[in-house]
Design a protein around this motif. Sequence first.
Motif, short mmCIF file in Angstrom:
data_model
loop_
_atom_site.label_atom_id
_atom_site.label_comp_id
_atom_site.label_asym_id
_atom_site.label_seq_id
_atom_site.Cartn_x
_atom_site.Cartn_y
_atom_site.Cartn_z
N LEU A 39 0.98 -1.34 -0.02
CA LEU A 39 -0.05 0.00 -0.05
C LEU A 39 0.68 1.21 -0.05
CD1 LEU A 39 -2.80 -1.12 2.71
CD2 LEU A 39 -2.83 -0.63 0.29
N SER A 40 2.20 1.08 -0.18
CA SER A 40 3.00 2.59 0.12
C SER A 40 3.44 2.92 -1.21
CB SER A 40 4.20 1.72 1.03
OG SER A 40 5.07 1.04 0.33
N ASP A 41 2.92 2.56 -2.32
CA ASP A 41 3.55 2.97 -3.51
C ASP A 41 2.37 3.73 -4.28
OD1 ASP A 41 5.68 2.49 -5.70
OD2 ASP A 41 3.75 2.17 -6.65
N LEU A 93 -1.42 2.81 -5.37
CA LEU A 93 -2.60 3.26 -4.99
C LEU A 93 -3.34 3.50 -6.00
CD1 LEU A 93 -1.14 5.41 -1.98
CD2 LEU A 93 -2.42 3.37 -1.72
N ILE A 120 -5.11 0.51 -7.17
CA ILE A 120 -6.35 0.17 -6.22
C ILE A 120 -7.51 1.10 -6.63
CG2 ILE A 120 -6.88 0.30 -3.82
CD1 ILE A 120 -4.23 -0.35 -3.11
N GLN A 121 -7.05 2.56 -6.63
CA GLN A 121 -8.56 3.23 -6.98
C GLN A 121 -9.04 2.81 -8.33
OE1 GLN A 121 -6.22 7.33 -5.32
NE2 GLN A 121 -7.77 7.49 -6.85
N ALA A 144 -11.00 -0.04 -7.56
CA ALA A 144 -12.29 0.16 -6.81
C ALA A 144 -13.57 0.27 -7.53
CB ALA A 144 -12.03 1.12 -5.76
N PHE A 162 -8.92 -5.60 2.59
CA PHE A 162 -8.62 -4.31 2.84
C PHE A 162 -9.23 -4.22 4.28
CE2 PHE A 162 -7.83 -3.89 -1.23
CZ PHE A 162 -7.15 -2.77 -1.37
N GLN A 183 -1.93 10.90 -1.88
CA GLN A 183 -1.41 9.60 -2.17
C GLN A 183 0.13 9.59 -1.63
OE1 GLN A 183 -1.76 9.45 -6.25
NE2 GLN A 183 -3.26 7.95 -6.21
N GLY A 221 1.09 7.08 1.07
CA GLY A 221 2.11 6.36 0.88
C GLY A 221 3.24 6.27 2.13
N ILE A 266 -7.69 3.16 4.66
CA ILE A 266 -8.00 1.86 3.87
C ILE A 266 -9.25 1.52 3.22
CG2 ILE A 266 -7.75 -0.69 4.34
CD1 ILE A 266 -5.20 -0.19 5.60
N LEU A 291 -10.08 3.42 0.47
CA LEU A 291 -9.29 2.94 -0.66
C LEU A 291 -10.25 1.97 -1.08
CD1 LEU A 291 -5.62 2.67 0.13
CD2 LEU A 291 -6.47 3.75 -1.84
N ASN A 314 -13.40 1.28 -1.02
CA ASN A 314 -14.69 1.78 -1.47
C ASN A 314 -14.29 2.82 -2.65
OD1 ASN A 314 -15.94 0.22 0.59
ND2 ASN A 314 -15.73 2.10 2.04
N GLY A 315 -13.27 3.11 -2.93
CA GLY A 315 -13.27 3.86 -4.06
C GLY A 315 -13.47 5.22 -3.91
N SER A 375 -11.57 7.17 -3.09
CA SER A 375 -10.57 7.61 -3.37
C SER A 375 -9.69 8.65 -2.51
CB SER A 375 -11.05 8.78 -4.63
OG SER A 375 -10.03 9.47 -4.79
N VAL A 376 -8.54 8.52 -2.66
CA VAL A 376 -7.65 9.08 -1.68
C VAL A 376 -7.15 10.59 -2.17
CG1 VAL A 376 -5.49 8.38 -0.54
CG2 VAL A 376 -6.78 6.72 -1.79
N THR A 377 -8.13 10.97 -2.73
CA THR A 377 -7.90 12.42 -3.23
C THR A 377 -8.23 13.35 -2.14
OG1 THR A 377 -9.84 12.30 -4.65
CG2 THR A 377 -7.82 11.91 -5.59
#
Lengths: 106, 106
Positions: A18-20, A24, A27-28, A31, A82, B8, B12, B89, B92, B94-95, B97-99
């Motif tokens: 999960l660290s890159d 990520l 994964i998005q 999803a 997850f 992200q 990360g 997590i 992630l 659930n989509g 999104s990590v934005t």
Amino acid sequence: MVTITPIQLQAGQVFHALSDPTRLELIQRLAGGEQCVCDLTDALKTGQSRLSFHLKVLKDAGLIRDRREGRWMYYALNEEAFEEAAELIRMLKNGDSVTRTAKRRC
Amino acid sequence: MVTITPIQLQAGQVFHALSDPTRLELIQRLAGGEQCVCDLTDALKTGQSRLSFHLKVLKDAGLIRDRREGRWMYYALNEEAFEEAAELIRMLKNGDSVTRTAKRRC
DNA sequence: ACAATACATAAACAATTATTGATGTGTCAA
DNA sequence: TTGACACATCAATAATTGTTTATGTATTGT
């Protein structure tokens, strides 16, 4: 020296996956639903072997699974993994220790 | 090429901090309560500068905080950060999104 | 059977991360 | 104020991880 338990190894593997940023991003995308590698290379505009590498990291960590359909390989999130990862973080915080990954029965 | 959002990067960083066995061990120790570096070097039986390095990684990721008391530096888990990581997590998966790392208000 | 497609894997190299040993900084006790 | 302690930081090196190019493998259409 530090003694490493198997579960610490597994936890390390999951969190490393999960660290890159590229992973990520993958994964998005996943999803949003199952995708084949070609979809992903189109989306991320990057080399196929690079994605293959990162997909393997994610798969080895158990975060995604793959399915072949004809010439295509479809990748999808493994949602359970997850949940387990999120739970793992809670356990870390609470000192429930990572020495057992006690899966709760529903 | 992959476009990397600031969040992200943060995600990360947090997951990278969680991806190392030594750091997981440190977290487990700290889950039992605040400790000074000397306690931790004793417990893990390893070099002080090595632990300093790993503690810095954890601190930079926001997972622990430190407090000086005389000659000693005490480290402790930052529990909020763990909750946020667990939530990340879920997002992630659930989509969501990590934005944006939308913090839920209680 | 053959060529093309979709992907995995391997090898060489680049980049990042971790370890170690040495040195620097702040604090205290005498 | 000096020396010892607790820790941080730095520089050199080792180890791990990621990228790229080339090649291998399975599957399909012809």
